[in-house]
Design a protein around this motif. Structure first.
Motif, short mmCIF file in Angstrom:
data_model
loop_
_atom_site.label_atom_id
_atom_site.label_comp_id
_atom_site.label_asym_id
_atom_site.label_seq_id
_atom_site.Cartn_x
_atom_site.Cartn_y
_atom_site.Cartn_z
N HIS A 92 2.10 -4.51 -11.47
CA HIS A 92 1.43 -3.22 -11.83
C HIS A 92 -0.08 -3.28 -10.90
N SER A 93 -0.34 -4.59 -10.36
CA SER A 93 -1.58 -4.65 -9.72
C SER A 93 -1.86 -3.77 -8.37
N ASP A 94 -0.68 -3.48 -7.67
CA ASP A 94 -0.93 -2.71 -6.55
C ASP A 94 -0.34 -1.47 -6.77
N LYS A 95 -0.24 -0.88 -8.05
CA LYS A 95 0.22 0.76 -8.39
C LYS A 95 -1.13 1.36 -9.00
N ALA A 96 -1.03 2.64 -8.97
CA ALA A 96 -2.21 3.41 -9.62
C ALA A 96 -1.66 4.11 -10.88
#
Ligand code: ZN
Length: 283
Positions: A92-96
């Protein structure tokens, strides 16, 4: 461990047939960050794998069982990537936006709670002090709950505009009308009231919580392993036939509608509420 914290966030100890898994962030009322979630997962896996262990106790160090998910301690790590154990959602950490929130909460909240509920050995929660919001999820996935007389339960996240925590077992662990009151008011439910409703098995003096929980665990440990595993499965299946499993899925969608609405209309997906604001509002 979390940056800045030198002691393990979860402790594991076995005595005879009973493994005790203890949340160990007492200075932050055992608020759950991802470091704690994965430490809990490793501890539960270890207990499942150890043939000497018949029964597991889940406890919290300090005055409180758990004040919920970490929304404000220095060890908050919601933005960081994590191992994925409960499902196959991507990092999730590089998604918006909703994609990031949905991927993260599917794994660390709903997915992990479901995974732990399936641990094929009896798990007993020993609850003292606060068992709030994310703390409820941890107590509710346990088979039995022993509460100290100072324990209280609350889910104040409706103040964030969100219909309860991610693991929406409320109308299964208490009657639906009581669940509505519990959520509509966000009020604390004392241990004695939870006992009257059948949400907890025993209420014991605070000083005797560990000992009385252990006595119960040892008594259960006399039963055969396979009998216990199948009995747990039988009751869990009955709960799922009463709609728990699809109920959790359908409300998880509403939960994320609420996060998205907050993100569109307020400061953030929590409706601009952090720990300090939730405390101000009375939780
Ligand atoms: Zn959420």
């Amino acid at each position: 461990m979390t940056a800045g914290e030198e002691t393990p966030v979860v402790r594991y100890a076995r005595q005879g047939p009973v493994a005790t898994v203890t949340m160990n962030r007492p200075d932050h009322r055992n608020a759950q960050n991802s470091a704690m979630t994965y430490a809990l997962d490793r501890a539960f896996y270890r207990a499942a794998d150890d043939d000497e262990v018949k029964v597991v106790v889940l406890a919290g160090e300090g005055r409180h069982f758990s004040a919920g998910h970490d929304i404000g301690s220095p060890g908050r790590d919601a933005h960081l990537p994590f191992d994925r154990k409960a499902g196959l959602w991507w990092d999730h950490s590089d998604k918006a936006g909703a994609e990031s929130r949905y991927a993260r909460e599917s794994e660390v909240y709903l997915g992990m709670c479901r995974r732990w509920r399936e641990l094929p050995k009896p798990v007993i929660a020993a609850v003292q002090g606060a068992c709030v919001a994310g703390g409820l999820m941890l107590a509710w996935i346990c088979d039995l709950i022993v509460a100290a007389d100072d324990a209280f339960f609350a889910d104040p996240v409706v103040r964030m505009g969100i219909p309860g925590v991610e693991y929406f077992a409320h109308p299964w662990v208490m009657p639906p009308r009581i669940a509505k009151e519990f959520l509509y008011t966000g009020d604390r439910m004392p241990a004695r009231r939870a006992y009257e409703l059948g949400m907890v098995n025993r209420v014991v003096p605070r000083a005797e919580l560990a000992e009385r929980t252990r006595e119960l665990a040892e008594r259960i440990a006399e039963m055969p392993r396979m009998g216990l595993a199948l009995t747990k499965r039988a009751v869990n299946q009955a709960e799922d036939l009463q709609g728990l499993h699809p109920g959790l899925d359908s409300v998880f969608g509403l939960h994320h509608l609420a996060h998205a609405h907050n993100a569109e209309t307020a400061r953030d997906s929590l409706g601009g509420m952090d720990l300090a604001k939730m405390k101000e509002a009375g939780s």
